[in-house]
Write a protein that holds these residues in place. Structure first.
Motif, PDB file in Angstrom:
ATOM      1  N   GLU A  70       0.844  -1.200   0.000  1.00 39.71           N
ATOM      2  CA  GLU A  70       0.000   0.000   0.000  1.00 39.71           C
ATOM      3  C   GLU A  70       0.879   1.250   0.000  1.00 39.71           C
ATOM      4  OE1 GLU A  70      -4.417   0.536   1.955  1.00 39.71           O
ATOM      5  OE2 GLU A  70      -2.773  -0.170   3.221  1.00 39.71           O
ATOM      6  N   ALA A  71       1.942   1.200   0.773  1.00 41.96           N
ATOM      7  CA  ALA A  71       2.858   2.340   0.844  1.00 41.96           C
ATOM      8  C   ALA A  71       3.598   2.524  -0.480  1.00 41.96           C
ATOM      9  CB  ALA A  71       3.866   2.134   1.980  1.00 41.96           C
ATOM     10  N   GLY A 118       1.033   7.430  -6.250  1.00 40.98           N
ATOM     11  CA  GLY A 118      -0.311   7.971  -6.393  1.00 40.98           C
ATOM     12  C   GLY A 118      -1.333   6.926  -6.801  1.00 40.98           C
ATOM     13  N   LEU A 119      -1.066   5.658  -6.464  1.00 42.31           N
ATOM     14  CA  LEU A 119      -1.961   4.559  -6.852  1.00 42.31           C
ATOM     15  C   LEU A 119      -2.685   3.995  -5.645  1.00 42.31           C
ATOM     16  CD1 LEU A 119       0.447   2.568  -9.235  1.00 42.31           C
ATOM     17  CD2 LEU A 119      -1.384   4.144  -9.893  1.00 42.31           C
ATOM     18  N   LYS A 120      -3.940   3.656  -5.851  1.00 45.23           N
ATOM     19  CA  LYS A 120      -4.671   2.940  -4.814  1.00 45.23           C
ATOM     20  C   LYS A 120      -4.223   1.477  -4.791  1.00 45.23           C
ATOM     21  CE  LYS A 120      -8.776   5.892  -4.849  1.00 45.23           C
ATOM     22  NZ  LYS A 120     -10.255   5.947  -5.007  1.00 45.23           N
ATOM     23  N   LEU A 121      -4.574   0.780  -3.726  1.00 46.88           N
ATOM     24  CA  LEU A 121      -4.075  -0.577  -3.542  1.00 46.88           C
ATOM     25  C   LEU A 121      -4.493  -1.501  -4.674  1.00 46.88           C
ATOM     26  CD1 LEU A 121      -2.544  -2.597  -1.802  1.00 46.88           C
ATOM     27  CD2 LEU A 121      -4.660  -3.002  -0.508  1.00 46.88           C
ATOM     28  N   GLY A 122      -5.713  -1.337  -5.172  1.00 46.43           N
ATOM     29  CA  GLY A 122      -6.186  -2.220  -6.239  1.00 46.43           C
ATOM     30  C   GLY A 122      -5.299  -2.162  -7.464  1.00 46.43           C
ATOM     31  N   LYS A 123      -4.897  -0.945  -7.857  1.00 40.92           N
ATOM     32  CA  LYS A 123      -4.023  -0.765  -9.020  1.00 40.92           C
ATOM     33  C   LYS A 123      -2.607  -1.252  -8.720  1.00 40.92           C
ATOM     34  CE  LYS A 123      -6.775   1.365 -11.986  1.00 40.92           C
ATOM     35  NZ  LYS A 123      -7.065   0.830 -13.342  1.00 40.92           N
ATOM     36  N   THR A 124      -2.185  -1.102  -7.483  1.00 37.52           N
ATOM     37  CA  THR A 124      -0.828  -1.484  -7.110  1.00 37.52           C
ATOM     38  C   THR A 124      -0.655  -2.999  -7.078  1.00 37.52           C
ATOM     39  OG1 THR A 124      -0.726   0.502  -5.722  1.00 37.52           O
ATOM     40  CG2 THR A 124       0.978  -1.159  -5.379  1.00 37.52           C
ATOM     41  N   GLN A 125      -1.654  -3.691  -6.557  1.00 37.76           N
ATOM     42  CA  GLN A 125      -1.477  -5.121  -6.375  1.00 37.76           C
ATOM     43  C   GLN A 125      -1.718  -5.933  -7.637  1.00 37.76           C
ATOM     44  OE1 GLN A 125      -4.217  -6.403  -3.330  1.00 37.76           O
ATOM     45  NE2 GLN A 125      -5.979  -6.479  -4.717  1.00 37.76           N
ATOM     46  N   ALA A 126      -2.365  -5.333  -8.666  1.00 35.05           N
ATOM     47  CA  ALA A 126      -2.685  -6.099  -9.873  1.00 35.05           C
ATOM     48  C   ALA A 126      -1.436  -6.676 -10.552  1.00 35.05           C
ATOM     49  CB  ALA A 126      -3.486  -5.236 -10.841  1.00 35.05           C
ATOM     50  N   PRO A 127      -0.367  -5.881 -10.794  1.00 34.81           N
ATOM     51  CA  PRO A 127       0.823  -6.472 -11.415  1.00 34.81           C
ATOM     52  C   PRO A 127       1.484  -7.535 -10.533  1.00 34.81           C
ATOM     53  CG  PRO A 127       0.859  -4.079 -11.633  1.00 34.81           C
ATOM     54  CD  PRO A 127      -0.228  -4.415 -10.658  1.00 34.81           C
ATOM     55  N   VAL A 128       1.447  -7.330  -9.234  1.00 36.70           N
ATOM     56  CA  VAL A 128       2.030  -8.317  -8.320  1.00 36.70           C
ATOM     57  C   VAL A 128       1.249  -9.629  -8.396  1.00 36.70           C
ATOM     58  CG1 VAL A 128       2.556  -8.838  -5.905  1.00 36.70           C
ATOM     59  CG2 VAL A 128       2.883  -6.510  -6.789  1.00 36.70           C
TER      60      VAL A 128
END
Length: 469
Positions: A415-416, A422-432
Motif C-alpha cells: 500500500e505504501a 499515487g496509486l490505490k491498492l487495487g491498481k498497485t497489487q494487480a501487477p504483483v
C-alpha cells in the motif's frame, strides 16, 4: 398392502439427470410408505447395452444416496424373457391378440400417407404364428381407458383411438410395452412413478394389465424436464449426464436437493433445505404437472451454498480427487511430489468461499504447487502497462527487507509502495498478483503471498520484471 415401486433405467448411456430425479422420487415415496424400492435394469436392447453403463447406473445411484444393498435388485429384464413370451402366448390364446404380417409399407399403401396408425387389417383373418408375423393386441372398439394418476388426476383415453399395437415382433421377441408390464406384474409393483413422456403408453399398458387379469398399478407421471428454451432435455444438445456434474465437482447433497425441486417445493419460502426435511415433506400429490426448468445456473448457486456450509476439514477432503487426480477426475497440472498438503490447508478456508464447484479449486491454488505460475497471457497484456516494471522493482525492494512475512505486513508495505506513485491498492497489487499467480483474479493476494513464502514470491516477481521493458 406393501408399497413396491421400481426404477427401471436402460444401460444405453450416461445417467440422465431426469432419471436421477425419478429415482429419488421413487426412493422417497417407498421410504415414506414403509415400502420397497426395486431397481430393474431394462437391458433387452442388446445392440446398445454395455456392462459399463450398468455399472455407471449403480455408481450414480450410490453417489446421490441410493446405495447398493439398500434396495431390491438389481434385476435384469433379459432374465425374464420366458415370462414375456408366456404372456404373449396367453394373450393370443385368449383372443386378446392376433398375428399380422403387414409391413410398414403395406400399411402405408393401404391407408394413405395421412393415416397415423394400423387399421386392424388382420384382426379377423386367422393368421397364425410364423416368421415375420408380429403379434398385435386387440384394442377394445368401444369405451374408455381411465388412468388413475396421483399427479394428473384421471386422464381418459378413448379406446377407438388406440390402434392395435404390436406386443411381440416378427421374431417372437416381446416389445417394451409388454415386457414392462410383465416385469411389473412379476415383481408386484404397486406404484409406477416415472417421467411424463411415458404417459401416452400408459393406456396401452393398462389395457394389457386388464387383459392379463391383474389390477394395474397406481400411476404418477412426473413433469418433463426442460432447458432454458423450454425444450425437453436432450443428450445430444444439453448437459444431462449426472456423472458430468459429479466429475465437475457438484456435491451429491446439492444435486439431490436441486433435483427434488424440479416440479415440487418444500414448505415456506425456502429451497435449500436438509434432506430430512425433503424426506418428510415431499408429496407426490403436490408435484406440479407443468414442465420443470433445469436451470444450471441455479444449480451452480445451490452448489456454492453447499460448499460454503461444509466444515473446513470436510471441504479439504472433498477437494482431494481434484488435487490428486483420482478416479474419473483429470490429474492436476502439478506433479504429486509438488503438492503441499499444509499449504493447501492454509488457503482452504479462503478458497471455500470463492468456488461454486470443486473443480475450480485447481486454478485457484495451482500457483502454490507449480515451480512457475501458469501465466494467462490475456491477463498479462491487460495488467502489465507502462510503469508496471518500476512498480515491481519497488515492491521487490520493499518485500526484501520486510521483517515479518505475514499478510497484514505485506498489505501495508505494498500500500505504501503504491501511495508513493499515487496509486490505490487495487491498481498497485494487480501487477504483483499476475506476476505471482499468473491471473488477475483468485484468492486474497496477501494471504496467498504469506503461504507461498518470501523466496518464491520474490523469484516470481523478478522473473516477471525481466519480461517487461
Amino acid at each position: 398392502m406393501t408399497v413396491r415401486v421400481r426404477f427401471a433405467p436402460s444401460p444405453t448411456g450416461m445417467f440422465h439427470v431426469g432419471g436421477a430425479r425419478s429415482a429419488l422420487q421413487n426412493w422417497i415415496y417407498a421410504k415414506q410408505q414403509g415400502g420397497v424400492f426395486v431397481l430393474r435394469i431394462e437391458d433387452t436392447d442388446a445392440a446398445r447395452n454395455k456392462p459399463e453403463w450398468t455399472e455407471g447406473i449403480l455408481s450414480a445411484l450410490d453417489w446421490i444416496g441410493i446405495s447398493r444393498g439398500s434396495y431390491e435388485g438389481p434385476y435384469f429384464q433379459s432374465e425374464n424373457a420366458g415370462e414375456h413370451r408366456a404372456a404373449a402366448t396367453r394373450l393370443y390364446e385368449s383372443g386378446r391378440a392376433y398375428y399380422c404380417d403387414c409391413t410398414r409399407e403395406d400399411v402405408q399403401a393401404r391407408t394413405g400417407s395421412q393415416y397415423q396408425g394400423y387399421d386392424g387389417y388382420h384382426r379377423d383373418r386367422g393368421l397364425g404364428p410364423g416368421p415375420g408375423h408380429a403379434l398385435r393386441f386387440r384394442t377394445p372398439d368401444e369405451g374408455t381407458t381411465v388412468v388413475v394418476d396421483l399427479i394428473r388426476g384421471e386422464p381418459t383415453f378413448e379406446n377407438k383411438l388406440i390402434e392395435d399395437f404390436v406386443i411381440a415382433r416378427g421374431d417372437g421377441s416381446p416389445v417394451f410395452l409388454l415386457a414392462n408390464v410383465v416385469d411389473d406384474m412379476t415383481m408386484g409393483i404397486t406404484h409406477v412413478i416415472r417421467a411424463e413422456e411415458h404417459l401416452p403408453n400408459t393406456p396401452k399398458q393398462q389395457l394389457l394389465w386388464d387383459a392379463l387379469g391383474v389390477k394395474p398399478p397406481i400411476w404418477a407421471h412426473v413433469p418433463v424436464v426442460v432447458n432454458e428454451k423450454r425444450q425437453k432435455l436432450s443428450k445430444r444438445r444439453d448437459k444431462v449426464a449426472l456423472e458430468a456434474y459429479r466429475d465437475e465437482g457438484y456435491l451429491a447433497g446439492a444435486m439431490r436437493n436441486y433435483l427434488m425441486l424440479l416440479g415440487w417445493a418444500p414448505s415456506g419460502d425456502r429451497e435449500i433445505v436438509p434432506w430430512s426435511v425433503i424426506e418428510d415433506e415431499f408429496r407426490l400429490e403436490e408435484v406440479n404437472p407443468s414442465p420443470a426448468f433445469f436451470d444450471e445456473k441455479k444449480l451452480r448457486a445451490f452448489n456454492g451454498e453447499y460448499i460454503r456450509a461444509l466444515p473446513v476439514a470436510e471441504f479439504v477432503d472433498a477437494c482431494q480427487p481434484w488435487l490428486t487426480g483420482t478416479g474419473t477426475i483429470a490429474p492436476p497440472p502439478w506433479q504429486p511430489d509438488e503438492f503441499d498438503a499444509d499449504a493447501f490447508a492454509a488457503v482452504a478456508p479462503l478458497a471455500q468461499t470463492r468456488i461454486a464447484v470443486l473443480s475450480e479449486i485447481v486454478p485457484n491454488v495451482d500457483f502454490l504447487f507449480l515451480a512457475t505460475p501458469l501465466i494467462d497471457e490475456a491477463a498479462w497484456t491487460k495488467t502489465m502497462k507502462d510503469g508496471s516494471g518500476e512498480l515491481l522493482d519497488d515492491a521487490v525492494a520493499a518485500f526484501e527487507v520486510l521483517e515479518s512475512w505475514d499478510a497484514e505486513s505485506l498489505k501495508s508495505t505494498l500500500e505504501a509502495v503504491g501511495a508513493e506513485r499515487g496509486l490505490k491498492l487495487g491498481k498497485t497489487q494487480a501487477p504483483v498478483r499476475v506476476a505471482v499467480t499468473g491471473r488477475t483474479v483468485g484468492l486474497p493476494l496477501f494471504e496467498s503471498l504469506e503461504v507461498l513464502g518470501r523466496d518464491r514470491t520474490l523469484t516470481r516477481m523478478r522473473a516477471a520484471r525481466l519480461r517487461l521493458p
